[in-house]
Design an enzyme around this catalytic site. Structure first.
Site, PDB file in Angstrom:
ATOM      1  N   ARG A 137       0.793  -1.226   0.000  1.00 11.84           N
ATOM      2  CA  ARG A 137       0.000   0.000   0.000  1.00 11.84           C
ATOM      3  C   ARG A 137       0.830   1.283   0.000  1.00 11.84           C
ATOM      4  NH1 ARG A 137      -2.362  -4.003   2.602  1.00 11.84           N
ATOM      5  NH2 ARG A 137      -4.561  -4.404   2.145  1.00 11.84           N
ATOM      6  N   HIS A 183      -1.040  -2.581  -4.469  1.00 11.45           N
ATOM      7  CA  HIS A 183      -0.531  -3.492  -5.499  1.00 11.45           C
ATOM      8  C   HIS A 183      -0.555  -2.896  -6.911  1.00 11.45           C
ATOM      9  CE1 HIS A 183       0.033  -6.434  -2.480  1.00 11.45           C
ATOM     10  NE2 HIS A 183      -1.138  -7.050  -2.526  1.00 11.45           N
ATOM     11  N   HIS A 205       2.683 -12.868  -5.580  1.00 13.35           N
ATOM     12  CA  HIS A 205       1.534 -12.984  -4.680  1.00 13.35           C
ATOM     13  C   HIS A 205       0.902 -14.370  -4.714  1.00 13.35           C
ATOM     14  CE1 HIS A 205      -1.925 -11.626  -2.339  1.00 13.35           C
ATOM     15  NE2 HIS A 205      -1.418 -10.420  -2.261  1.00 13.35           N
ATOM     16  N   ASP A 247      -1.590  -9.700   8.433  1.00 15.51           N
ATOM     17  CA  ASP A 247      -1.490  -9.029   7.130  1.00 15.51           C
ATOM     18  C   ASP A 247      -0.510  -7.876   7.347  1.00 15.51           C
ATOM     19  OD1 ASP A 247      -1.840  -8.117   4.579  1.00 15.51           O
ATOM     20  OD2 ASP A 247      -4.014  -7.810   4.721  1.00 15.51           O
ATOM     21  N   GLU A 280       5.109 -12.379   0.856  1.00 10.64           N
ATOM     22  CA  GLU A 280       5.496 -11.473  -0.218  1.00 10.64           C
ATOM     23  C   GLU A 280       6.758 -10.725   0.199  1.00 10.64           C
ATOM     24  OE1 GLU A 280       1.696  -9.132  -0.899  1.00 10.64           O
ATOM     25  OE2 GLU A 280       1.038 -10.665   0.490  1.00 10.64           O
TER      26      GLU A 280
END
Ligand code: GLA
Length: 387
Positions: free
Chosen positions: A116, A141, A215, A286, A351
């Site tokens: 982000r 992304h 991803h 996350d 990631e």
């Protein structure tokens, strides 16, 4: 001895799979064999009718990876479990049409900036830039049509180290609001050491943020169960806490005595339900972990062990961070390969990356690529089994 017997089992299992699934896509016309190599085949068309190709990479041990020119998407990755049974360990779809329906980045190559950027804004050299806000108030992304939703040129190669496909493309100046023509090249190599080695390269003609990543959603059990029993080790003593829109606060916080401490292997589900504001903000994990690095080059980021199948995944990278996403937004509304329903937390992503929102955090490692420099990033996913 065991190793030799083991690889025979793997090859024959891969042969059966390939014969069952790939024969009609083999343009050589003959029966598909699990020979080491790369096979290109058609994989349907984009919505405007442009053909999409899919590349099947098979290494000397029968491990097989498929990736397509749309979005550089990895559609399948077949590796053996501890008894030699081959399973597909990534989430995805059987057809191009499902990939065109905007799924949550299954298998995708992510850019120009993975993760982000707050409010889609940053300033570079005194010039303010405005990007699409496609994730609440933020940019995620690469924007509305990121690198995951464009067609890539592809070239295949077979070398001593492994077999590969390289995706290349120029992202034009102004694409999704980013400055500069960015020449990008991403190579997926399947080595004979059972690794997926990804090399990212880019050059630009204007300063721009760049943060490329992959991803894939993994489920090392290769089943439709959740990933909460996977044991995860992250080589990180700090992470970047976020606000409730998942933008880092700027702090590099210690993981010690928190549910974010994966310095020793811990089941993903052991603390995911803890009463913790960061877990609330992420709806689970996350977050970006700050990797413990001792210098340049490839260093260990993560090790995942799936106890039932014995499959293991080790990740080494040149990047300073890794996003661990526990599949929190999967909710059973997506049906994937072979009719499998992707329920809550049935896949996870790791990631490798620069930290989220780096262009707005001068204290984070810089994600800015200048003209004359080459962006070079490498991540290796090593597959194995625990006996
Ligand atoms: C990333 C983000 C998550 C989510 C997934 C896709 O990993 O960090 O918040 O958006 O992509 O669903």
């Amino acid at each position: 001895m065991t190793a030799a017997r083991y690889s025979v089992v793997m090859v024959s299992a891969a042969f059966i799979l390939q014969a069952a699934m790939g024969a009609n896509e083999d343009q050589s016309g003959g029966a598909a064999a699990p020979a080491r190599g790369v096979i290109r085949a058609a994989f349907g068309k984009t919505t405007n009718g442009t053909p999409v190709d899919i590349y099947t990479l098979t290494n000397a041990n029968g491990i097989e990876l498929r990736a397509m020119t749309y979005g550089g998407i990895i559609t399948s990755l077949k590796v053996p479990d501890r008894s030699g049974h081959v399973g597909d360990i990534v989430l995805g779809f059987d057809t191009i049409d499902s990939y065109l329906k905007d799924p949550p980045y299954f298998g995708a190559l992510i850019g120009r900036y993975g993760n982000r950027i707050a409010k889609g804004q940053f300033t570079l050299g005194g010039t303010p830039y405005k990007l699409a806000t496609n994730n609440g108030p933020n940019h995620l992304h690469g924007g509305v049509k990121g690198f995951d939703k464009v067609l890539w040129n592809a070239t295949q190669a077979e070398g001593a180290e492994g077999v590969s496909v390289t995706f290349t493309r120029t992202s034009p100046d102004g694409e999704e609001g980013y400055p500069g023509n960015l020449q990008v090249s991403v190579r997926y190599m399947l080595t004979d050491k059972n690794e997926l080695a990804i090399d990212y390269r880019a050059t630009t003609d204007k300063a721009t943020p760049v943060n490329l990543t992959q991803h894939s959603y993994f489920n090392l059990a290769a089943d439709s169960g959740d990933i909460l029993g996977h044991e995860l080790m992250l080589n990180a003593s700090r992470y970047t806490p976020v606000d409730d829109t998942l933008i880092p606060t700027g702090e590099l916080a210690p993981v010690q005595s928190t549910p974010f401490d994966f310095q020793t292997a811990t089941p993903v589900g052991a603390r995911i339900g803890a009463d913790n504001v960061q877990l609330k903000n992420g709806k689970g994990y996350d977050h970006n972990w700050v990797l413990n690095r001792t210098g340049p080059g490839l260093q260990r980021a993560a090790l995942v062990v799936e106890p039932k199948s014995g499959r293991t995944l080790e990740i080494v990278t040149t990047e300073p961070g890794i996003q661990f996403y526990s599949g929190n937004f999967l909710d059973g509304t997506i049906t994937g390969k072979g009719g499998q329903v992707y329920k809550h937390r049935t896949g996870f992503c790791l990631e490798t990356q620069h930290y989220p929102d780096s262009p707005n955090h001068p204290n984070f490692p810089s994600s800015i690529l200048q003209p004359g420099q080459t962006y070079a990033s490498k991540t290796v996913f090593r597959f194995g089994v625990q006996k």
